[in-house]
Design an enzyme around this catalytic site. Sequence first.
Site, PDB file in Angstrom:
ATOM      1  N   GLN A 158       0.855  -1.187   0.000  1.00 44.66           N
ATOM      2  CA  GLN A 158       0.000   0.000   0.000  1.00 44.66           C
ATOM      3  C   GLN A 158       0.894   1.241   0.000  1.00 44.66           C
ATOM      4  O   GLN A 158       1.733   1.417   0.880  1.00 44.66           O
ATOM      5  CB  GLN A 158      -0.907   0.056   1.231  1.00 44.66           C
ATOM      6  CG  GLN A 158      -1.848   1.258   1.205  1.00 44.66           C
ATOM      7  CD  GLN A 158      -2.574   1.481   2.513  1.00 44.66           C
ATOM      8  OE1 GLN A 158      -1.994   1.955   3.477  1.00 44.66           O
ATOM      9  NE2 GLN A 158      -3.845   1.120   2.557  1.00 44.66           N
ATOM     10  N   HIS A 182      -3.190   4.593  -1.344  1.00 47.74           N
ATOM     11  CA  HIS A 182      -3.956   4.922  -0.136  1.00 47.74           C
ATOM     12  C   HIS A 182      -4.608   6.289  -0.314  1.00 47.74           C
ATOM     13  O   HIS A 182      -3.959   7.322  -0.221  1.00 47.74           O
ATOM     14  CB  HIS A 182      -3.030   4.919   1.076  1.00 47.74           C
ATOM     15  CG  HIS A 182      -3.755   4.894   2.390  1.00 47.74           C
ATOM     16  ND1 HIS A 182      -5.115   5.084   2.516  1.00 47.74           N
ATOM     17  CD2 HIS A 182      -3.297   4.683   3.657  1.00 47.74           C
ATOM     18  CE1 HIS A 182      -5.458   4.997   3.786  1.00 47.74           C
ATOM     19  NE2 HIS A 182      -4.370   4.751   4.513  1.00 47.74           N
ATOM     20  N   GLY A 183      -5.915   6.267  -0.556  1.00 51.30           N
ATOM     21  CA  GLY A 183      -6.661   7.511  -0.715  1.00 51.30           C
ATOM     22  C   GLY A 183      -7.763   7.647   0.309  1.00 51.30           C
ATOM     23  O   GLY A 183      -8.797   8.264   0.031  1.00 51.30           O
ATOM     24  N   ALA A 184      -7.542   7.087   1.514  1.00 53.83           N
ATOM     25  CA  ALA A 184      -8.603   7.023   2.517  1.00 53.83           C
ATOM     26  C   ALA A 184      -8.129   7.545   3.873  1.00 53.83           C
ATOM     27  O   ALA A 184      -6.970   7.912   4.054  1.00 53.83           O
ATOM     28  CB  ALA A 184      -9.083   5.572   2.670  1.00 53.83           C
ATOM     29  N   TYR A 230      -5.628  10.758   5.142  1.00 48.77           N
ATOM     30  CA  TYR A 230      -4.267  11.029   4.693  1.00 48.77           C
ATOM     31  C   TYR A 230      -4.322  11.891   3.428  1.00 48.77           C
ATOM     32  O   TYR A 230      -5.391  12.346   3.028  1.00 48.77           O
ATOM     33  CB  TYR A 230      -3.505   9.719   4.538  1.00 48.77           C
ATOM     34  CG  TYR A 230      -3.400   9.006   5.869  1.00 48.77           C
ATOM     35  CD1 TYR A 230      -2.601   9.518   6.891  1.00 48.77           C
ATOM     36  CD2 TYR A 230      -4.162   7.871   6.143  1.00 48.77           C
ATOM     37  CE1 TYR A 230      -2.541   8.901   8.133  1.00 48.77           C
ATOM     38  CE2 TYR A 230      -4.104   7.251   7.387  1.00 48.77           C
ATOM     39  CZ  TYR A 230      -3.296   7.766   8.380  1.00 48.77           C
ATOM     40  OH  TYR A 230      -3.250   7.179   9.616  1.00 48.77           O
TER      41      TYR A 230
END
Length: 360
Positions: A105, A159-161, A164
């Site tokens: 990730q 990681h787009g959650a 962050y």
Amino acid sequence: MTFQAFEPIQLGKNLKLKNRIVMPAMARWKCKSDCVPHEGYLKYYKRRAKHNVGLIISEGTHVDNTHSYAIHTGYEGRLTNEKQKKAFEGIVKAVHKYGGKFIPQLWHCGENATNPISVVSSSQRIKQMDRNDMDQVRDAFVNSAVLAKEAGCDGVEIHGANGYLLSNFMSKRNVRNDEYGGTIVNRMRFPLEVVRAVRQAVGEQFPILYRTSQWSVSNYNEIKWDNVEELKIWCDGLKEAGVDIIDVSTHKCYKLEFVGQGKQEESHTLAGWIKKLSGLPVIAVGGVSYTQTVAYNWGSSGKTSIENPERCLKLIEKGECDLLAVGRALIANYDWVDKVQRGDWEKLKPYSRKTLDELF
């Protein structure tokens, strides 16, 4: 237990899994100052592959080795240079030995970094991103994705959650007055630029996963999409940009979203809506095996109560998701798949913050 979750699945041309159980990214903070995943990480991931986890997604792996804007604590893995790539090569081989698949990730912490940078700065301490910063972040994701492919990984997850950097572009708090803030179309512009750049760099056949969520670590009740129509705009964007699988992070994966919207007969979880709207395979994660949410464990040293994972497993049969990610329960129980498949879920160990003290 007999569930589709324990059956093989083919996702696209290049990702065949021995079952639908996923170990999601969970920060363990065990690297040394060189941020190279050491032998302990290899054994940690290998043990779960040996005990039949179909897909393992690494702990959040930092993409930035230049400005340190991405770095959370400095003790997570990075994938930015040849030495780090070599360590990932070893992990991939160990996981493949037992028929598992491994995907790192790729993570940029933004305003949650030790050297923070923000979409919209509310503090003199935190730098607000300009165009040069955005280019640097995009190129950092690309560099790490290329290294992951060279290391033999089975794909990458962006990681787009969870609050962050890329998630913060999507937040309603993003009130930038340029083309990257304000409306939902503007807010999703930069995350999609990152996806497109990664897709161009790794080619059409290399799987790209994207983790998305409503909530963030700074606001567990955050809402990014108020309705199905807004969510569809985001789903269409992810699909057009080249995402293959969407990883949907929720507090409780079985909780219904947008209740009362759409046709009367339609009721879906957030993962279910994203699957329906995008037409892409989805991973559902949140609350599998445990009653308390991540928010409870984050602020407490208490143990998490065990519960029957059956209603989560049944989400696959119901068409709400294609894969099910088991988080904290797989930290506490490397043999979660074996126990649950045998019907021995009551023998699962509880999770607590103390469980994070060591890799095992």
